[in-house]
Design an enzyme around this catalytic site. Structure first.
Site, short mmCIF file in Angstrom:
data_model
loop_
_atom_site.label_atom_id
_atom_site.label_comp_id
_atom_site.label_asym_id
_atom_site.label_seq_id
_atom_site.Cartn_x
_atom_site.Cartn_y
_atom_site.Cartn_z
N ASP A 49 0.81 -1.22 0.00
CA ASP A 49 0.00 0.00 0.00
C ASP A 49 0.84 1.27 0.00
OD1 ASP A 49 -2.26 -1.75 0.34
OD2 ASP A 49 -1.73 -1.85 2.45
N LYS B 149 1.94 2.30 -5.13
CA LYS B 149 2.57 1.80 -6.36
C LYS B 149 1.70 2.03 -7.58
CE LYS B 149 2.69 -2.30 -4.69
NZ LYS B 149 2.35 -2.06 -3.29
N ASN C 242 -5.43 -10.26 -4.16
CA ASN C 242 -5.16 -9.72 -2.81
C ASN C 242 -4.61 -8.30 -2.95
OD1 ASN C 242 -2.83 -10.76 -4.00
ND2 ASN C 242 -1.90 -11.39 -2.09
N GLY D 54 -4.49 -4.45 -4.24
CA GLY D 54 -5.48 -3.42 -4.54
C GLY D 54 -4.76 -2.17 -4.94
N HIS D 55 -4.82 -1.83 -6.20
CA HIS D 55 -4.16 -0.62 -6.68
C HIS D 55 -5.21 0.44 -6.96
CE1 HIS D 55 -0.35 -2.73 -8.37
NE2 HIS D 55 -0.52 -2.91 -7.09
N ARG E 125 2.85 -29.01 -6.43
CA ARG E 125 2.78 -29.55 -7.80
C ARG E 125 1.45 -30.22 -8.12
NH1 ARG E 125 8.27 -32.47 -6.66
NH2 ARG E 125 7.07 -32.66 -4.76
N GLN F 77 1.74 -5.75 -3.40
CA GLN F 77 2.11 -5.83 -1.98
C GLN F 77 3.47 -5.13 -1.75
OE1 GLN F 77 1.21 -9.32 -3.29
NE2 GLN F 77 -0.85 -8.63 -2.99
N THR G 297 2.74 -12.71 2.75
CA THR G 297 1.89 -13.32 1.73
C THR G 297 2.68 -14.51 1.15
OG1 THR G 297 0.47 -12.88 -0.17
CG2 THR G 297 2.61 -11.77 -0.17
N THR H 181 -7.83 -1.33 0.39
CA THR H 181 -8.59 -1.26 -0.86
C THR H 181 -9.38 -2.54 -1.07
OG1 THR H 181 -6.49 -0.40 -1.67
CG2 THR H 181 -8.28 -0.45 -3.24
N LEU I 143 3.78 12.17 1.08
CA LEU I 143 4.49 13.15 1.91
C LEU I 143 3.51 14.19 2.46
CD1 LEU I 143 7.31 14.05 2.90
CD2 LEU I 143 7.52 15.40 0.82
P1 IMP Z 1 -2.71 -12.89 1.73
O1 IMP Z 1 -1.87 -12.26 0.68
O2 IMP Z 1 -4.18 -12.67 1.52
O3 IMP Z 1 -2.36 -14.33 1.98
O4 IMP Z 1 -2.38 -12.14 3.13
C1 IMP Z 1 -1.15 -12.28 3.80
C2 IMP Z 1 -0.71 -10.97 4.43
O5 IMP Z 1 -0.39 -10.04 3.41
C3 IMP Z 1 -1.79 -10.29 5.30
O6 IMP Z 1 -1.16 -9.64 6.37
C4 IMP Z 1 -2.39 -9.27 4.35
O7 IMP Z 1 -2.97 -8.19 5.03
C5 IMP Z 1 -1.15 -8.85 3.58
N1 IMP Z 1 -1.46 -8.33 2.25
C6 IMP Z 1 -1.82 -9.03 1.15
N2 IMP Z 1 -2.03 -8.22 0.11
C7 IMP Z 1 -1.77 -6.96 0.55
C8 IMP Z 1 -1.77 -5.69 -0.08
O8 IMP Z 1 -2.03 -5.53 -1.29
N3 IMP Z 1 -1.44 -4.65 0.72
C9 IMP Z 1 -1.11 -4.79 2.03
N4 IMP Z 1 -1.09 -5.95 2.64
C10 IMP Z 1 -1.41 -7.04 1.92
#
Ligand code: IMP
Length: 426
Positions: A14, A17, A39, A41-42, A143, A222, A237, A297, A330
């Site tokens: 977050d 990017k 997972n 969110g942009h 696999r 991420q 993740t 997001t 900033l």
């Molecule tokens: P997962 O990716 O859903 O397996 O989550 C694993 C960890 O990564 C958790 O702490 C999520 O909150 C974090 N996470 C996954 N995707 C994002 C992202 O896009 N931004 C911030 N944290 C993320």
């Protein structure tokens, strides 16, 4: 000679990017996503409109840009089609999207297993986005995963049946509801038909792009501190987010990346569980959360907020080979009396300058801060470094000096024009 730039989050995700990738994408011929799934969110804002991308590369809004979803990604076909429909509805073409035949398909059973795993971990839960990411990468590594090339083939119904039987055993063992084959297979076949024209050998596509001297932008999702190898394990993740992951998740090859731009938020945030030494549990944290709209997001969870952590940043620069930094958000720090920056940790009376591997040790680290003066002026309209209040300039210069990496651009608001370039890199 074409250039290639890798843009990745240098913290816990977050970092903004999406906006920066979108900014650079105007100079790119190809934009590549190489890991993760929905997972991510942009948020991208342009012409005053806000767009939330989860799976699609940020170049999707420009039909002249070839958008690639690389082999390192895990793709939920339903989420993909929904996202594409939204983009089409907004008036954009999506014919320039290419999906790797080696990428993995994320199914409903992965989502169910994600939920069950988290439930079983109780107070040790990871705090995942519950999008099925971990279970899908688990299958890939075991696999037994299904790749796009198989998903769009005639073999799919049989392969899926076999796979689902196995996965339903796991679901039942964990106390969940098995996924029904008949109803899901039909939906997946329809989705596969829609996705099929976009699936190709993206490795060959990238090879050709290099040959034709195209500018290539790699877009990380991420942040590096959530990387499966280098992140604060197990609170990470399941994919390779770092520059190594950009190579293995795209097939570009070792010399295929010229610059690595680390996106760094002017403070620190984290979603989900895990250690966070410089976390703020006070009104300053609340102020930053509200001013920076720090809510997920994807999950809409309030993000945890803290002061900028340079121990973590130096580590991130090292493991990614970051050559330049973009400092984002900033403007959010405007109005604070003082700006603290974490420069080391104290653990059991010892000073630590590196990130500990053990989550337990990391949790017990106490941050040591350097305090700089804050700035009161609104900086959202500044057009150059020199227009910034002196205190903001000092904040930037202090970080640069400490991490020995140039801050080549910084951002003072969500819109594209609120990006100030100090040195061209792409
Ligand atoms: P997962 O990716 O859903 O397996 O989550 C694993 C960890 O990564 C958790 O702490 C999520 O909150 C974090 N996470 C996954 N995707 C994002 C992202 O896009 N931004 C911030 N944290 C993320």
């Amino acid at each position: 000679m074409g250039k290639s730039l890798l843009i990745l989050g240098a913290q816990w995700g977050d970092e903004g990017k999406g906006k920066i990738t979108n900014y650079f994408s105007t100079k790119a011929d190809v934009v590549v996503r190489y890991q993760g799934g929905n997972n991510a969110g942009h948020t991208i804002v342009f012409d005053g409109k806000k767009y939330a991308l989860r799976l699609l590369p940020s170049g999707i809004f420009d039909e002249n840009i070839c958008c690639v979803m690389g082999n390192g990604m895990v793709i939920n076909p339903r989420a993909l089609i929904e996202e594409l429909e939204e983009i089409k509805k907004a008036g954009f073409s999506t014919h320039h999207l290419f999906i790797s035949d080696r990428s993995h398909v994320l199914f409903d059973h992965h989502i169910e297993l994600d939920r069950l795993n988290e439930e079983h971990l109780k107070d040790k839960k990871i705090g995942t986005t519950k999008k099925g990411i971990g279970p899908c990468y688990t299958d890939k590594t075991s696999r037994i995963g299904m790749r796009m090339c198989d998903f769009i083939s005639d073999e799919f119904p049989n392969l899926y049946k076999e796979l689902l039987e196995r996965k339903n055993q796991e679901i039942t063992f964990l106390g969940g509801t098995p996924i029904d084959y008949e109803s899901t297979v039909k939906e997946y076949m329809i989705l596969a038909q829609k996705i099929s024209p976009m699936v190709c050998d993206t490795i060959a596509l990238l090879k050709e792009a290099r040959k034709q001297n195209k500018n290539i932008l790699f877009e990380g999702a991420q942040g590096a501190l959530l990387d499966i190898d280098f992140g604060s394990y197990p609170y990470v993740t399941s994919s390779s987010l770092t520059s190594g992951g950009a190579l293995s998740g795209s097939g570009i090859g070792l010399h295929g990346i010229d610059e690595v731009l680390g996106i760094v938020k002017a403070y620190q945030t984290r979603v989900g569980e895990g250690a966070f030494p410089s976390e703020l549990h006070n009104e300053i944290g609340d102020y930053i959360r509200e001013k920076g709209h720090e809510y997920g997001t994807v999950t809409h969870r309030p993000r945890r907020i803290g002061y900028l952590d340079l121990v973590a940043l130096k580590y991130s620069i090292q493991v990614n080979g970051i050559t330049a930094i973009c400092l984002t958000l900033l403007d959010v720090l405007q109005g604070l009396d003082e700006l603290k920056i974490c420069t080391s940790y104290t653990y059991k009376n010892k000073i630590l300058n590196t990130l500990p591997a053990s989550n337990q040790v990391f949790k017990e680290c106490i941050p040591n801060y350097v305090t700089l003066e804050g700035f009161k002026e609104d900086i959202s309209q500044v057009k150059s470094f020199d227009e910034l209040p002196l205190q903001a300039q000092k904040y930037i210069e202090f970080i640069e000096k400490e991490v020995e990496t140039p801050i080549v651009l910084f951002s003072v608001g969500p819109d594209k024009y609120q990006t100030i370039v100090r040195k061209e890199i792409f």
